[in-house]
Structures are given as structure tokens and as C-alpha cells.
Design a protein around this motif. Structure first.
Motif, PDB file in Angstrom:
ATOM      1  N   SER A   1       3.187   2.480 -13.598  1.00 18.31           N
ATOM      2  CA  SER A   1       2.490   1.335 -12.960  1.00 18.31           C
ATOM      3  C   SER A   1       3.811   0.660 -11.893  1.00 18.31           C
ATOM      4  O   SER A   1       4.949   0.944 -12.124  1.00 18.31           O
ATOM      5  CB  SER A   1       2.049   0.213 -13.724  1.00 18.31           C
ATOM      6  OG  SER A   1       3.375  -0.386 -14.583  1.00 18.31           O
TER       7      SER A   1
ATOM      8  N   ALA B   1      -2.522   1.243  -9.627  1.00 20.61           N
ATOM      9  CA  ALA B   1      -3.300   2.053  -8.542  1.00 20.61           C
ATOM     10  C   ALA B   1      -2.983   3.538  -9.189  1.00 20.61           C
ATOM     11  O   ALA B   1      -4.183   4.347  -9.341  1.00 20.61           O
ATOM     12  CB  ALA B   1      -2.571   1.989  -7.019  1.00 20.61           C
TER      13      ALA B   1
ATOM     14  N   SER C   1      -6.182   5.768 -11.100  1.00 20.07           N
ATOM     15  CA  SER C   1      -6.210   7.152 -10.612  1.00 20.07           C
ATOM     16  C   SER C   1      -6.308   8.177 -11.424  1.00 20.07           C
ATOM     17  O   SER C   1      -7.132   9.232 -11.644  1.00 20.07           O
ATOM     18  CB  SER C   1      -5.396   7.400  -9.311  1.00 20.07           C
ATOM     19  OG  SER C   1      -5.696   8.669  -8.532  1.00 20.07           O
TER      20      SER C   1
ATOM     21  N   MET D   1       1.042  -1.184   0.088  1.00 20.21           N
ATOM     22  CA  MET D   1       0.104   0.059  -0.065  1.00 20.21           C
ATOM     23  C   MET D   1       0.901   1.099   0.158  1.00 20.21           C
ATOM     24  O   MET D   1       0.531   2.235  -0.712  1.00 20.21           O
ATOM     25  CB  MET D   1      -0.958  -0.008   1.137  1.00 20.21           C
ATOM     26  CG  MET D   1      -2.056  -0.967   1.041  1.00 20.21           C
ATOM     27  SD  MET D   1      -3.360  -0.713   2.444  1.00 20.21           S
ATOM     28  CE  MET D   1      -4.447  -1.916   1.501  1.00 20.21           C
TER      29      MET D   1
ATOM     30  N   ASP E   1       1.837   1.778  -3.555  1.00 22.44           N
ATOM     31  CA  ASP E   1       0.785   2.391  -4.420  1.00 22.44           C
ATOM     32  C   ASP E   1       0.482   3.795  -4.162  1.00 22.44           C
ATOM     33  O   ASP E   1       0.378   4.674  -4.914  1.00 22.44           O
ATOM     34  CB  ASP E   1      -0.652   1.691  -4.049  1.00 22.44           C
ATOM     35  CG  ASP E   1      -0.548   0.263  -4.578  1.00 22.44           C
ATOM     36  OD1 ASP E   1       0.116  -0.021  -5.624  1.00 22.44           O
ATOM     37  OD2 ASP E   1      -1.428  -0.549  -4.583  1.00 22.44           O
TER      38      ASP E   1
ATOM     39  N   SER F   1       0.946  -3.258 -10.100  1.00 20.97           N
ATOM     40  CA  SER F   1      -0.044  -2.596  -9.403  1.00 20.97           C
ATOM     41  C   SER F   1      -0.498  -1.310 -10.245  1.00 20.97           C
ATOM     42  O   SER F   1       0.327  -0.447 -10.898  1.00 20.97           O
ATOM     43  CB  SER F   1       0.490  -1.958  -8.180  1.00 20.97           C
ATOM     44  OG  SER F   1      -0.172  -0.922  -7.620  1.00 20.97           O
TER      45      SER F   1
END
Length: 288
Positions: A234, A244, A248, A103, A106, A242
Motif C-alpha cells: 500500500s 490501489a 487490484s 496517480m 498508484d 492508497s
């Protein structure tokens, strides 16, 4: 085209100190391994201090060792097999709280996107899409869900949107048979770049369509074919990519289009709300 970190190292070799040359030679010969080493580990490998490694990264123009490391990783990502990715990532994650590490990674890629995404280029993409005769969206493999997500919302905003399905190469070209000048194709691709995507985008460009790329860097082969491009990183996490930050970015693109459309989008959703209510599309909680 952006120069790779290896090219930068080779070009500046004559200016390096003795310790920096040790670092440079090791990276040039073992860049696939060095890309996943901490500054401390790299320093121990070539018998120099960690601070020397950090200064070496600054000497190359990076704002710190992590930035140089990311540049190395981006350069080799399209060449790594899944097994190599697992090994490299596991070495980094060993002993860490995986949830926090993933996390945090990300969050960092999203933070970098905020700083790095070109706002003028975003405005150009919005303008191309709002004036396109027809919009085609293509993404395969791990980028396919990004393409589907973008298609879902653009389909609510425009009448002229096609999600190009990638079940078979021949079928892709059949779906794009009528593509031409005035049309826009959005190609979404990240390492390892899919040849299906690249060949399809080339076909669309050859037919006169305008190409918008959503990819990771100027080194991406998709970037070279694009009339406009949104660049976002990425992140390679073990055997997965990932997405994320790319997701976004798509959110920002969709919202920006909505802002530009203003009254038109309000009218569309007012009509949709009426349809959803009339046909009980969404369940409602009972009053307590």
C-alpha cells in the motif's frame, strides 16, 4: 523473516568507503527523516555526491535509490503518527501537481505488484478458499472496505462466507465462536497494523483455522501468523493509505477463483441474472 535495511547497513559497515560510511551513519541515526529525502538531498546533508548515494543503495543490493527509500519507508510506516505522515508527504508533494503525483504513485505500486506477487502463493490461496469449510474475512479501519469488497464477490461464489464485523472486540470473538479446523480466515492489514486484527487472527489460529494474510511485507506481524500470504504494497500518501494495488490484487484473486470454478460460477450467475430480471434489480435505458 526479511531483514530490515538498517540491519543490512549495520552488517556491511566494514565494507563501505569513507563517503558510504557517512551516508550509513546518517541513515542509522536519522532513518525516519532519511526515508523521505531524495538522493540529492541526502547527499548534500552528509556532503557527498548524489551519485555516491545511488551507488550506496546498489551496494546494499537495491536496484536503485528509490528501492532503498521504499524499504526505509515501509520499515517506519507502522510507527509514524498521522501528523508525521502529513509532514513527510507534504514535503514530497510540495510544488508538484498533486493529481499526477498521486496517480503516478498508484500506477507504480500496481506495476510493482505485477512483478512481486508470488503466483504460486496465489494458487495456494485459491486452493485453500475453494476447499474451505467456511471462509471468514476480517479487515478493520482503512482495510475494512477491502474486506467488504472481497466479501461481496466471494459471497456470490460461495455459500460459506462471513464478513467479520468490527464494531466491538467482544462481538468479533462471538462471530468467530465456531471457527476451527477446516475453516480459513482472511486477514487484511496494512501499516499501521491494527491490534484488533492481529488479536483476532491469533484467536482464529489458536482455534485451528487456516490463516491467509493479505498484507504488505514479511515484516508485517500478520505475515508471521499466516499459513499463506499475498504480499502487496500500500502507499502512504499524506494522512491516507492508497489501496490501489491491494484492491487490484483482490480483483485478481476473485477472478482466479472464478476461473478455477468455471462451470459452477456460470450456473450461479445464470440463476442470478434470472432473479435480477424478474425483480427489476437493474434499471434499463429506454430505447431511443
Amino acid at each position: 523473516m526479511a531483514k530490515s535495511v538498517l540491519h543490512t547497513i549495520e552488517s556491511n559497515m566494514s565494507t563501505f568507503s569513507k563517503g558510504q560510511k557517512l551516508i550509513a551513519n546518517y541513515i542509522l541515526e536519522n532513518y525516519d527523516t532519511a526515508a523521505f529525502m531524495t538522493a540529492s538531498k541526502l547527499g548534500k546533508m552528509v556532503h557527498v555526491s548524489e551519485s555516491t548515494v545511488v551507488r550506496f543503495a546498489s551496494e546494499l543490493g537495491y536496484d536503485g535509490y528509490p528501492s532503498m527509500q521504499r524499504a526505509l519507508q515501509e520499515m517506519i510506516r507502522s510507527k509514524l503518527t498521522s501528523l508525521q505522515r502529513i509532514k513527510a508527504s507534504n514535503d514530497q508533494l510540495t510544488g508538484q501537481d498533486v493529481l499526477s503525483a498521486v496517480m503516478q504513485s498508484d500506477m507504480e505500486t500496481i506495476r510493482m505488484a505485477i512483478e512481486e506477487v508470488d503466483r504460486n502463493e496465489l494458487a495456494r490461496v485459491v486452493d485453500k478458499l475453494t476447499h474451505a469449510r467456511h471462509i471468514y474475512i476480517l479487515g478493520v479501519r482503512s482495510s475494512s472496505f477491502l474486506a467488504g469488497y472481497l466479501n461481496f464477490y466471494l459471497h456470490l461464489l460461495f455459500e460459506n462466507v462471513t464478513l467479520v464485523q468490527s464494531n466491538a472486540a467482544g462481538e468479533i470473538f462471538e462471530q468467530l465462536f465456531r471457527i476451527g479446523p477446516g475453516d480459513v480466515i482472511i486477514g487484511i492489514s496494512f501499516p499501521r497494523y491494527s491490534k484488533v486484527t492481529l488479536n483476532t487472527i491469533k484467536f482464529a489460529a489458536d482455534r485451528g483455522a487456516d490463516v491467509v494474510a493479505i498484507t504488505d511485507s514479511e515484516l508485517s506481524p500478520l505475515y508471521q501468523m499466516a499459513g499463506a500470504a499475498l504480499l502487496v504494497r500500500s502507499e502512504m500518501i499524506s494522512f491516507i493509505d492508497s489501496m490501489a494495488a491491494p484492491l487490484s490484487l483482490l480483483n485478481a484473486l476473485i477472478v482466479d477463483i472464478g476461473v478455477q470454478m468455471n462451470r459452477d460460477i456460470s450456473k450461479t450467475f445464470a440463476e442470478l441474472e434470472g432473479i435480477w430480471d424478474a425483480y427489476s434489480v437493474f434499471g434499463k435505458m429506454d430505447d431511443e
